[in-house]
Design an enzyme around this catalytic site. Structure first.
Site, short mmCIF file in Angstrom:
data_model
loop_
_atom_site.label_atom_id
_atom_site.label_comp_id
_atom_site.label_asym_id
_atom_site.label_seq_id
_atom_site.Cartn_x
_atom_site.Cartn_y
_atom_site.Cartn_z
N CYS A 140 0.88 -1.16 0.00
CA CYS A 140 0.00 0.00 0.00
C CYS A 140 0.92 1.21 0.00
O CYS A 140 1.53 1.53 1.03
CB CYS A 140 -0.91 0.02 1.23
SG CYS A 140 -1.81 1.56 1.41
N CYS A 180 -0.59 4.38 2.24
CA CYS A 180 -0.59 4.28 3.71
C CYS A 180 -0.07 2.90 4.05
O CYS A 180 1.08 2.61 3.74
CB CYS A 180 -1.94 4.63 4.33
SG CYS A 180 -3.42 4.01 3.51
N SER A 181 -0.88 2.04 4.67
CA SER A 181 -0.39 0.70 4.98
C SER A 181 -1.54 -0.30 4.99
O SER A 181 -1.62 -1.16 5.86
CB SER A 181 0.29 0.68 6.35
OG SER A 181 1.28 1.66 6.42
N CYS A 182 -2.45 -0.18 4.02
CA CYS A 182 -3.62 -1.05 3.98
C CYS A 182 -3.19 -2.51 3.91
O CYS A 182 -2.23 -2.85 3.21
CB CYS A 182 -4.48 -0.70 2.77
SG CYS A 182 -5.14 0.96 2.87
#
Lengths: 206, 226
Positions: free
Chosen positions: A110, A113-115
């Protein structure tokens, strides 16, 4: 909502500078205001430390390896087949499963962000959230993979899935050839978290 | 122009440091408290996922780069609580509730409801919205990566895939549109696609031109390829 407050200092800068004290301060304030029950925070931590983690995803992979019907259903509509196993929820509302083959290797990132598919893999590890991984996985996936010890043949196609929406991706790694006849329980043990992100291959420990 | 979080393809970040599954879920106690506090505060129902993401993205570039992951979450939460009027700047300074709390107490997440709340999640798929304008296999071009109505506003079209040609790979139905939903402009659902881009269309010197990068993109990010 105003989205740029830098001219007059972001409100967060009013909290103590040490992060451990900062979170303690904010939690204390919200508890005093009656908006947060600290036991709920304990329970959220307990949930992701003990109940929801890569063991969930590993069960799914082992099941897909031994049951061709489940594998087909997973590839067709992962959200529905996982919901039937009770594997849905926050940050896993829409799941797509992608399968590694001899010709194609899949990996997930991601960049914005950090999905990450929380119900299947839990909370993402630090490297998944790092600038280095987010910046580089889309531009030089093979080099990034080599930093995980994964060296793909040049003729193998790489597919990088950048999780830019609410679809979360689960990689179905290739089942090692020397595991014929293994039970599902034995297979679960060799499915690593990283193999379901696509930064590792599943290998039989020697 | 995009913001600091939009880092896909950036140069200069160095090696990735794998943990090979060895790292604990929360490396220190306060990491878990930040996650728990953020998740529990979200259940007060005063902001959307997209608003929460956007506020984290609005950290100053210096803070964004120097903060660890959970420091970004914590700063984003504090800023959101103030933006929504749930806590005041004075309260953050003095750490004592100087104003009567808003009537949100009954929304407080209870410990016995945590597991079911986390297991329920919140789907972003909607029945409303336009019909799909593109079909699987069709070539498309992405528009500029920017929020079209708000300068510096939220978008999920990364800069590295801006103005690039790709091919529709899958259609996922209509989903809440973050560019609107992050700014209290409603859910404005529209068709969401997976779009495939060849590495050679994205990068000057691709590792392998045949490699493919897949992005999930909303219909209004896309134009028909001429």
């Amino acid at each position: 909502m105003p989205h740029d407050t830098s001219e007059q200092h972001h409100p967060h800068s009013l909290l103590p500078s040490d992060p451990a004290l900062r979170v303690k301060a904010l939690e204390t304030l919200l508890v005093k205001k009656g908006l947060i029950d600290p036991k709920s925070i304990d329970e959220i931590i307990n949930t992701y430390e003990n109940k929801i983690g890569p063991q969930n995803g590993a069960r799914v992979i082992a099941n897909a390896w031994v049951d061709a019907n489940f594998r087909d259903a997973l590839l067709k509509d992962a959200t529905a087949s996982l919901a039937s196993l009770g594997l849905s929820g926050r940050q896993g509302e829409h799941i797509v499963a992608v399968e590694n083959t001899k010709a194609t290797h899949n990996m997930v990132v991601c960049t914005l962000c950090s999905c990450y598919p929380w119900p299947l893999l839990g909370i993402p590890p630090s490297w998944y959230k790092s600038d280095a991984y987010r910046a580089r996985a889309v531009r030089e996936p093979r080099k990034v993979l080599s930093e995980f010890g994964v060296h793909l043949p040049e003729e193998m196609n790489v597919r990088v899935w950048d999780s830019t929406a609410e679809i979360r991706y689960l990689v179905i790694p290739e089942r090692p050839e020397n595991t014929a006849g293994w039970s599902e329980e034995e297979l679960i043990k060799i499915v690593s978290r990283d193999s379901m992100i696509g930064t590792a291959l599943v290998v039989v420990p020697t | 122009m995009s913001r600091i979080h939009d880092m896909g393809g950036r140069f200069g970040d160095g090696f990735v440091a794998p943990d090979f599954g060895k790292e604990p879920v929360f490396k220190t106690e306060w990491h878990g408290r930040v996650l728990g506090l953020t998740v529990a505060s979200g259940f007060l129902g005063q902001w959307t996922l997209d608003e929460g993401r956007h506020l984290r993205e609005c950290l100053s570039p210096v803070d964004y780069s120097s903060f660890s992951y959970y420091e970004k979450w914590l700063a984003g939460l504090a800023d959101m609580l103030v933006a929504k009027g749930i806590v005041t700047r004075d309260e953050l300074k003095t750490l004592s509730p100087v104003e009567p709390p808003k009537d949100l107490r009954e929304r407080r997440l209870r410990p016995e409801n945590v597991f079911s709340a986390l297991s329920k999640g919140g789907s972003t798929e909607r029945d409303a919205g336009p019909q799909p304008a593109f079909s699987v296999g069709q070539d498309v071009v992405t528009r500029n990566a920017a929020n079209l109505t708000i300068d510096g506003g939220h978008t999920r079209l990364p800069a590295y895939a801006s103005g690039k040609k790709g091919t529709i790979f899958a259609l996922h139905g209509n989903h809440v549109f973050p560019d609107a939903n992050a700014h209290q402009a409603g859910e404005a659902p529209e068709p969401l696609y997976t779009v495939a881009f060849h590495a050679e269309t994205l990068w000057q010197h691709p590792e392998n031109p045949e490699d493919v990068i897949m992005l999930d993109l909303w219909q209004s990010y896309l134009l028909p390829a001429s």
